[in-house]
Design an enzyme around this catalytic site. Structure first.
Site, PDB file in Angstrom:
ATOM      1  N   ASN B 106       0.806  -1.224   0.000  1.00 54.71           N
ATOM      2  CA  ASN B 106       0.000   0.000   0.000  1.00 54.71           C
ATOM      3  C   ASN B 106       0.842   1.279   0.000  1.00 54.71           C
ATOM      4  OD1 ASN B 106      -1.755  -2.054   2.107  1.00 54.71           O
ATOM      5  ND2 ASN B 106      -2.718  -1.289   0.235  1.00 54.71           N
ATOM      6  N   ILE B 113       1.154   6.896   0.735  1.00 53.65           N
ATOM      7  CA  ILE B 113       0.471   5.803   1.440  1.00 53.65           C
ATOM      8  C   ILE B 113      -0.987   5.753   1.013  1.00 53.65           C
ATOM      9  CG2 ILE B 113      -0.094   4.865   3.723  1.00 53.65           C
ATOM     10  CD1 ILE B 113       2.141   6.814   4.765  1.00 53.65           C
ATOM     11  N   CYS B 114      -1.471   4.531   0.782  1.00 53.34           N
ATOM     12  CA  CYS B 114      -2.907   4.359   0.519  1.00 53.34           C
ATOM     13  C   CYS B 114      -3.531   3.793   1.783  1.00 53.34           C
ATOM     14  CB  CYS B 114      -3.128   3.415  -0.661  1.00 53.34           C
ATOM     15  SG  CYS B 114      -4.871   3.106  -0.951  1.00 53.34           S
ATOM     16  N   LEU B 115      -4.116   4.695   2.592  1.00 57.43           N
ATOM     17  CA  LEU B 115      -4.754   4.243   3.834  1.00 57.43           C
ATOM     18  C   LEU B 115      -6.028   5.061   4.008  1.00 57.43           C
ATOM     19  CD1 LEU B 115      -4.599   2.552   6.424  1.00 57.43           C
ATOM     20  CD2 LEU B 115      -3.312   4.401   7.481  1.00 57.43           C
TER      21      LEU B 115
END
Lengths: 508, 178
Positions: B106, B113-115
């Protein structure tokens, strides 16, 4: 009111379509109105106008920023808003999930996304919030410092608004100059001082400084502000020089601190310090005089206190004697009561007990004079009640007795009356007998005893009585003419004897 | 009233009496909140994570470190991150980047960041510490359904050994450069 939130409003503002934006601004209006209503309830006098900042009316003081307050002691973490991390200001709680936030923080977060910031449960601005009253009360009790500059007032938070808006001299208020929209401390906001926000060049460093900030500039920022004191060779802030000379500089000529007691020495301060340390001649006297003055103060104070204490003592003694007196009276009246009461008519137990119980309380202490008076009053009332009862009973008793006595008398009177009647009849009968016997005497020729006549006539007296009635009157009238009086008197003794009890009653 | 300060952050310091607060701070509320968070991080630090404002005195930019959790390919490694806070923080999420290169399904190669909680799932109740702890757990439990690094997402399930090597390679490579 806007329609309930739609899912699309969660997306960032940059990509929201024009209609959605319009709807959002409508919702924001309703949010600010909610915030204003919640806020105006608690945050003091001027907050009503603070809520309408958009309408450009200026509040009378700079509103308190509750998130910037400093508290006297550390505040419990449970009283901190999870968003701003400061103790709640106007806490509100979400209804579906029960999380509490500052109303401002939550409404602002709600504008970004209409969900609960803790668990992301969807929230409706119109329905899903309620006030957190208990938490509000807890917050009200927190001790907080006044946010005004130079004010070190500390008070419970609920009272801060009153102090800040009405009394604090450091509260920022609008500048007296109408053209200036800045704030100035209340003690500086006088028309004669004018606007203190005009820039003036600093006299030492030629920097442009606001008048209001000049002091602070001199003390902290100005580069050319310090100067060596010509006398004592110490760096001094220039505009403080005057106070330095008057209060601190060791070269200033001052007089000895015992001068009021007679020491006439005047010298530069550093010499005076030495002079005062080496015992000044007047120091001993000065101390004595000073001590004496202090003593005098203390004595007068003590005297005042003594007089108040004495007054109080006198009052209490007076009260005590009064109480004793009352108690004595109470006791004696109780005794009287019990003596007077007729055992057959003992009043209600409760009533007779209460005065005595009250009397026993008299030994103890009373909470207040009112209590005492009330108890007394109650006791009196019960006594009154007792007395009234007794009187009623006595009244009844009396009338009973009267009735009994008179009945007996009446009987006796009736008896006497009947006896009189009997005697009357006896007399009539005897008279009749006499008349008959006299009539017989006349008829026979004066010979014969009355007793014989009595016996002979006894059988047919009923038949003869009516016929002889006219005869009787005649004989009575004639009696004085004859020897009737003599005869009457001579015959009386035997007749009286016949009148004895043993004789038969006459027949009527 | 706080609302007013939030919408026009520069106003209040300027309107206060001159002096102590002369410099115009961006986002007064954000700074205030970040100060509180700093205090909290100093007084009660969470194990495995730390954060501090960057050296230039700007409270809106922070540096943070995460230790890789045990029982994951990242065990024993330390990752540096940067935080950039918007002036309306905490109502908007900070921008978080991995400074230390990391091989993770991610996270892309530039550290983005992919959150979800840093995007649409952000709420005002999050703070630096919770974000760091979330990132730490993301290291052990990547969301392979929406990867930024597709190869890493595949290897995570298929070949953990190779994944571990790639993690170690990438981590070491760049750290030596720094």
């Amino acid at each position: 009111m806007p329609p309930p939130n739609t899912p699309e409003e969660g997306v960032p503002a940059a990509v929201s379509s024009p209609p959605a934006r319009a709807r959002r601004s409508a919702r924001n209006a309703s949010i600010s109105s909610v915030a204003a209503t919640i806020g105006s309830e608690t945050q003091g006098i001027c907050v009503g106008s603070v809520g309408d900042l958009s309408s450009r009316t200026r509040p009378c003081v700079l509103p308190i920023n509750y998130q910037e307050l400093r508290y006297e002691s550390e505040v419990d973490k449970s009283l901190e808003c999870p968003i701003c991390r400061t103790p709640f200001s106007v806490p509100i709680t979400t209804k579906p999930c029960g999380h509490t936030f500052c109303s401002v923080c939550l409404l602002r977060a709600h504008q970004m996304r209409p969900v609960c910031p803790i668990d992301r449960r969807p929230l409706d601005i119109d329905r899903d919030f309620c006030k957190a009253r208990v938490i509000h009360d807890q917050l009200d009790r927190l001790r907080v410092k006044c946010p005004s500059q130079g004010c070190d007032y500390v008070c419970p938070r609920e009272l801060l608004a009153v102090h800040y808006e009405r009394y604090c001299e450091g509260t920022p208020v609008p500048c007296p100059d109408n053209s200036c929209d800045l704030w100035i401390a209340r003690h500086d906001a006088t028309p004669d001082k004018g606007c203190l926000h005009k820039y003036t060049p600093c006299q030492y460093c030629s920097k442009q400084v606001m008048k209001a900030a000049l002091e602070e500039h001199y003390d902290r920022e100005c580069s050319g502000n310090t100067v060596k004191c010509a006398e004592c060779d110490v760096d001094v802030v220039q505009h403080r020089m005057e106070s330095h000379v008057v209060n601190d500089c060791p070269s200033t000529v001052v007089s000895c601190k015992w001068s009021s007691y007679g020491c006439g020495k005047k010298a530069p301060r550093r010499d005076i310090w030495a002079h005062e340390k080496k015992p000044c001649v007047y120091q001993a006297i000065g101390r004595l005089v000073k001590d004496r003055e202090e003593d005098r103060l203390i004595i007068s104070e003590l005297r005042a206190r003594l007089s108040t204490v004495e007054g109080r003592l006198r009052m209490s003694e007076k009260e005590k004697t009064e109480r004793k007196e009352r108690k004595r009276r109470q006791a004696s009246s109780n005794v009287d009561n019990t003596e007077n009461t007729i055992p057959a008519f003992v009043p209600d137990l409760n009533l007779s007990n209460s005065p005595r119980a009250a009397a026993s309380y008299n030994n103890g202490t009373w909470d207040s004079p009112e209590d005492y008076m009330l108890a007394q009053f109650e006791r009196m009332e019960t006594q009154m009640e007792d007395l009234r009862k007794n009187i009623h009973e006595l009244d009844g008793l009396h009338s009973m007795r009267l009735l009994n006595d008179t009945m007996r008398l009446n009987e006796q009177i009736a008896e006497l009356g009947s006896k009189v009647g009997v005697i009357g009849m006896h007399t009539t009968w005897l008279m009749n007998v006499q008349r008959q016997s006299r009539g017989q005497q006349r008829a026979v020729g004066g010979v014969g005893s009355p007793l014989g006549a009595f016996a002979s006539s006894s059988g047919g007296s009923g038949a003869t009585s009516g016929a002889t009635a006219g005869g009787v009157s005649d004989t009575l009238r004639n009696a004085p003419d004859n020897e009737g009086g003599r005869y009457y008197s001579s015959n009386m003794p035997p007749r009286r004897n016949s009148d004895g009890r043993g004789e038969n009653p006459p027949r009527l | 009233m706080e609302d007013n300060q939030n919408s026009a952050p520069g106003n209040v310091p300027a309107t206060k009496l001159g002096g102590a607060r002369k410099g115009i701070e961006p986002g007064l509320n954000a700074s205030k909140r970040l100060q509180t968070e700093l205090m909290q991080l100093m007084t009660s630090p969470a194990p495995g994570v730390s954060a501090f404002p960057s050296a230039d005195g700007n409270l809106l930019a922070w540096r943070a470190t995460i230790e890789g959790p045990d029982d994951t390919p990242y065990a024993g490694l330390t990752f540096k991150l940067s935080f950039e806070f918007p002036s309306n923080y905490p109502y908007a999420p900070p921008t978080v980047l991995f400074r230390t290169p990391i091989y993770h399904p991610n996270v892309d190669f530039s550290g983005r960041i992919c959150l979800d909680i840093l995007k649409d799932k952000w709420t005002a109740a999050y703070n630096i510490q919770t974000v760091l702890l979330s990132l730490q757990s993301l290291l052990g439990e990547p969301n392979n359904a929406s990867p930024l690094n597709g190869e890493a997402a595949e290897l995570w399930d298929k070949d953990p050994a190779l994944f571990k090597t790639k993690v170690m390679d990438r981590h070491k490579d760049i750290e030596e450069d720094e």
